[in-house]
Design a protein around this motif. Structure first.
Motif, PDB file in Angstrom:
ATOM      1  N   GLY A 161      -1.967  70.708   7.453  1.00 60.51           N
ATOM      2  CA  GLY A 161      -3.012  71.498   6.483  1.00 60.51           C
ATOM      3  C   GLY A 161      -4.137  71.472   7.474  1.00 60.51           C
ATOM      4  N   ASP A 162      -5.066  72.771   7.113  1.00 63.84           N
ATOM      5  CA  ASP A 162      -6.102  73.028   7.953  1.00 63.84           C
ATOM      6  C   ASP A 162      -7.275  71.887   7.886  1.00 63.84           C
ATOM      7  OD1 ASP A 162      -6.173  76.564   7.333  1.00 63.84           O
ATOM      8  OD2 ASP A 162      -5.013  75.391   8.631  1.00 63.84           O
ATOM      9  N   SER A 163      -7.074  71.105   6.645  1.00 65.39           N
ATOM     10  CA  SER A 163      -8.335  70.218   6.634  1.00 65.39           C
ATOM     11  C   SER A 163      -8.297  69.023   7.472  1.00 65.39           C
ATOM     12  CB  SER A 163      -8.655  70.022   5.115  1.00 65.39           C
ATOM     13  OG  SER A 163      -7.681  69.398   4.393  1.00 65.39           O
ATOM     14  N   VAL A 164      -7.072  68.966   7.959  1.00 64.53           N
ATOM     15  CA  VAL A 164      -6.743  67.589   8.570  1.00 64.53           C
ATOM     16  C   VAL A 164      -6.183  67.772  10.015  1.00 64.53           C
ATOM     17  CG1 VAL A 164      -5.770  66.382   6.189  1.00 64.53           C
ATOM     18  CG2 VAL A 164      -4.090  67.539   7.982  1.00 64.53           C
ATOM     19  N   LYS A 165      -6.215  68.752  10.445  1.00 69.74           N
ATOM     20  CA  LYS A 165      -5.843  69.362  11.723  1.00 69.74           C
ATOM     21  C   LYS A 165      -6.701  68.547  12.643  1.00 69.74           C
ATOM     22  CE  LYS A 165      -3.264  73.805  11.285  1.00 69.74           C
ATOM     23  NZ  LYS A 165      -3.466  75.128  11.326  1.00 69.74           N
ATOM     24  N   GLY A 166      -6.227  67.770  13.632  1.00 68.91           N
ATOM     25  CA  GLY A 166      -7.088  67.105  14.930  1.00 68.91           C
ATOM     26  C   GLY A 166      -7.249  65.647  14.158  1.00 68.91           C
ATOM     27  N   ARG A 167      -7.202  65.461  13.221  1.00 67.33           N
ATOM     28  CA  ARG A 167      -7.625  64.048  12.711  1.00 67.33           C
ATOM     29  C   ARG A 167      -6.321  63.188  12.253  1.00 67.33           C
ATOM     30  NH1 ARG A 167     -10.413  63.723   8.052  1.00 67.33           N
ATOM     31  NH2 ARG A 167      -9.645  65.268   7.135  1.00 67.33           N
ATOM     32  N   PHE A 168      -5.241  64.063  11.606  1.00 66.19           N
ATOM     33  CA  PHE A 168      -4.185  63.227  11.169  1.00 66.19           C
ATOM     34  C   PHE A 168      -3.048  63.441  11.922  1.00 66.19           C
ATOM     35  CE2 PHE A 168      -5.332  63.168   6.242  1.00 66.19           C
ATOM     36  CZ  PHE A 168      -6.562  62.622   6.709  1.00 66.19           C
ATOM     37  N   THR A 169      -1.926  62.564  12.120  1.00 67.29           N
ATOM     38  CA  THR A 169      -0.761  62.651  13.050  1.00 67.29           C
ATOM     39  C   THR A 169       0.367  62.212  11.957  1.00 67.29           C
ATOM     40  OG1 THR A 169      -2.197  62.235  14.905  1.00 67.29           O
ATOM     41  CG2 THR A 169       0.206  62.288  14.990  1.00 67.29           C
ATOM     42  N   ILE A 170       1.258  62.960  12.212  1.00 65.55           N
ATOM     43  CA  ILE A 170       2.693  62.785  11.235  1.00 65.55           C
ATOM     44  C   ILE A 170       3.401  62.332  12.242  1.00 65.55           C
ATOM     45  CG2 ILE A 170       3.286  65.030  11.018  1.00 65.55           C
ATOM     46  CD1 ILE A 170       4.484  64.221   8.439  1.00 65.55           C
ATOM     47  N   SER A 171       4.538  61.429  12.121  1.00 65.62           N
ATOM     48  CA  SER A 171       5.700  61.011  12.693  1.00 65.62           C
ATOM     49  C   SER A 171       6.620  60.637  11.861  1.00 65.62           C
ATOM     50  CB  SER A 171       5.245  59.935  13.896  1.00 65.62           C
ATOM     51  OG  SER A 171       4.952  58.863  13.267  1.00 65.62           O
ATOM     52  N   MET A 172       7.858  60.664  12.449  1.00 69.54           N
ATOM     53  CA  MET A 172       9.217  60.286  11.622  1.00 69.54           C
ATOM     54  C   MET A 172      10.187  59.489  12.733  1.00 69.54           C
ATOM     55  SD  MET A 172      11.532  63.180   9.675  1.00 69.54           S
ATOM     56  CE  MET A 172      13.080  62.692   9.050  1.00 69.54           C
ATOM     57  N   ASP A 173      10.566  58.385  11.772  1.00 70.94           N
ATOM     58  CA  ASP A 173      11.861  57.768  12.567  1.00 70.94           C
ATOM     59  C   ASP A 173      13.092  58.252  11.928  1.00 70.94           C
ATOM     60  OD1 ASP A 173      13.895  55.711  13.503  1.00 70.94           O
ATOM     61  OD2 ASP A 173      11.965  54.260  13.615  1.00 70.94           O
ATOM     62  N   ASN A 174      14.042  58.957  12.494  1.00 74.44           N
ATOM     63  CA  ASN A 174      14.927  59.399  12.030  1.00 74.44           C
ATOM     64  C   ASN A 174      16.053  58.389  11.609  1.00 74.44           C
ATOM     65  OD1 ASN A 174      14.412  62.129  11.922  1.00 74.44           O
ATOM     66  ND2 ASN A 174      14.928  62.333  13.945  1.00 74.44           N
ATOM     67  N   ALA A 175      16.203  57.419  12.476  1.00 71.47           N
ATOM     68  CA  ALA A 175      17.122  56.364  12.178  1.00 71.47           C
ATOM     69  C   ALA A 175      16.898  55.433  11.094  1.00 71.47           C
ATOM     70  CB  ALA A 175      17.113  55.501  13.459  1.00 71.47           C
ATOM     71  N   LYS A 176      15.407  55.298  10.980  1.00 70.62           N
ATOM     72  CA  LYS A 176      14.965  54.315   9.803  1.00 70.62           C
ATOM     73  C   LYS A 176      14.859  55.097   8.497  1.00 70.62           C
ATOM     74  CE  LYS A 176      13.280  50.822  12.454  1.00 70.62           C
ATOM     75  NZ  LYS A 176      11.836  50.049  13.022  1.00 70.62           N
ATOM     76  N   ASN A 177      14.907  56.558   8.604  1.00 70.89           N
ATOM     77  CA  ASN A 177      14.463  57.301   7.341  1.00 70.89           C
ATOM     78  C   ASN A 177      13.040  57.098   6.977  1.00 70.89           C
ATOM     79  OD1 ASN A 177      17.009  58.703   7.246  1.00 70.89           O
ATOM     80  ND2 ASN A 177      17.997  57.051   5.839  1.00 70.89           N
ATOM     81  N   MET A 178      12.145  56.686   7.889  1.00 71.19           N
ATOM     82  CA  MET A 178      10.816  56.641   7.413  1.00 71.19           C
ATOM     83  C   MET A 178       9.734  57.701   8.268  1.00 71.19           C
ATOM     84  SD  MET A 178      10.370  52.510   7.813  1.00 71.19           S
ATOM     85  CE  MET A 178       8.456  53.032   6.769  1.00 71.19           C
ATOM     86  N   VAL A 179       8.728  57.913   7.450  1.00 75.21           N
ATOM     87  CA  VAL A 179       7.833  58.988   7.924  1.00 75.21           C
ATOM     88  C   VAL A 179       6.231  58.274   7.761  1.00 75.21           C
ATOM     89  CG1 VAL A 179       7.337  59.994   5.526  1.00 75.21           C
ATOM     90  CG2 VAL A 179       6.840  61.181   7.767  1.00 75.21           C
ATOM     91  N   TYR A 180       5.628  58.670   8.705  1.00 75.67           N
ATOM     92  CA  TYR A 180       4.289  57.712   8.789  1.00 75.67           C
ATOM     93  C   TYR A 180       3.238  58.903   8.862  1.00 75.67           C
ATOM     94  CZ  TYR A 180       7.613  54.325  10.732  1.00 75.67           C
ATOM     95  OH  TYR A 180       8.422  53.421  10.670  1.00 75.67           O
ATOM     96  N   LEU A 181       1.767  58.301   8.789  1.00 75.02           N
ATOM     97  CA  LEU A 181       0.743  59.518   8.654  1.00 75.02           C
ATOM     98  C   LEU A 181      -0.304  58.334   9.016  1.00 75.02           C
ATOM     99  CD1 LEU A 181      -0.146  62.168   8.101  1.00 75.02           C
ATOM    100  CD2 LEU A 181      -1.250  61.108   5.702  1.00 75.02           C
ATOM    101  N   GLN A 182      -0.850  58.763  10.477  1.00 73.94           N
ATOM    102  CA  GLN A 182      -1.840  58.128  10.967  1.00 73.94           C
ATOM    103  C   GLN A 182      -3.315  59.149  10.564  1.00 73.94           C
ATOM    104  OE1 GLN A 182      -2.449  54.935  12.276  1.00 73.94           O
ATOM    105  NE2 GLN A 182      -4.531  55.659  12.453  1.00 73.94           N
TER     106      GLN A 182
END
Length: 120
Positions: free
Chosen positions: A60-81
């Motif tokens: 989303g435009d309001s979080v670009k450059g500040r938030f980072t999403i990542s995903m662990d496919n093996a664990k079926n997990m998603v993260y948001l920093q």
């Protein structure tokens, strides 16, 4: 049945950082994409970030450059920093997953939400 469980919300000061996690479990063979959405009081739910199983991200435009999403496919997990948090980031954050179902269909699943409050 598919369950999504978020964790990591809480209270943080402006300018601070916070990490969210979401674990998907249940009847899952694969996941097409996962993401985070948020809803502040009196506002509609909005996109924060999404990520495909191939690693393509969208923010989303309001979080670009500040938030980072990542995903662990093996664990079926998603993260948001979340970094450089602002009071306007205060909201309930919801995890989302797009999962293939039978006959070429897709199912959309949501977590119960976790509260993030940015305040001094």
């Amino acid at each position: 049945q598919v369950q999504l469980v978020e964790s990591g919300g809480g209270l943080v000061q402006p300018g601070g950082s916070l990490g969210l996690s979401c674990a998907a479990s249940g009847s899952i063979f694969s996941i097409n994409a996962m993401g985070w959405y948020r809803q502040a009081p009196g506002k509609e739910r909005e996109l924060v970030a999404t990520i495909t199983s191939g690693g393509t991200t969208n923010y989303g435009d309001s979080v670009k450059g500040r938030f980072t999403i990542s995903m662990d496919n093996a664990k079926n997990m998603v993260y948001l920093q979340m970094n450089s948090l602002k009071p306007e980031d205060t909201a309930v954050y919801y995890c989302n997953a797009i999962i293939p179902r039978r006959f070429g269909m897709q199912g959309t699943y949501w977590g119960q939400g976790t509260q993030v409050t940015v305040s001094s």
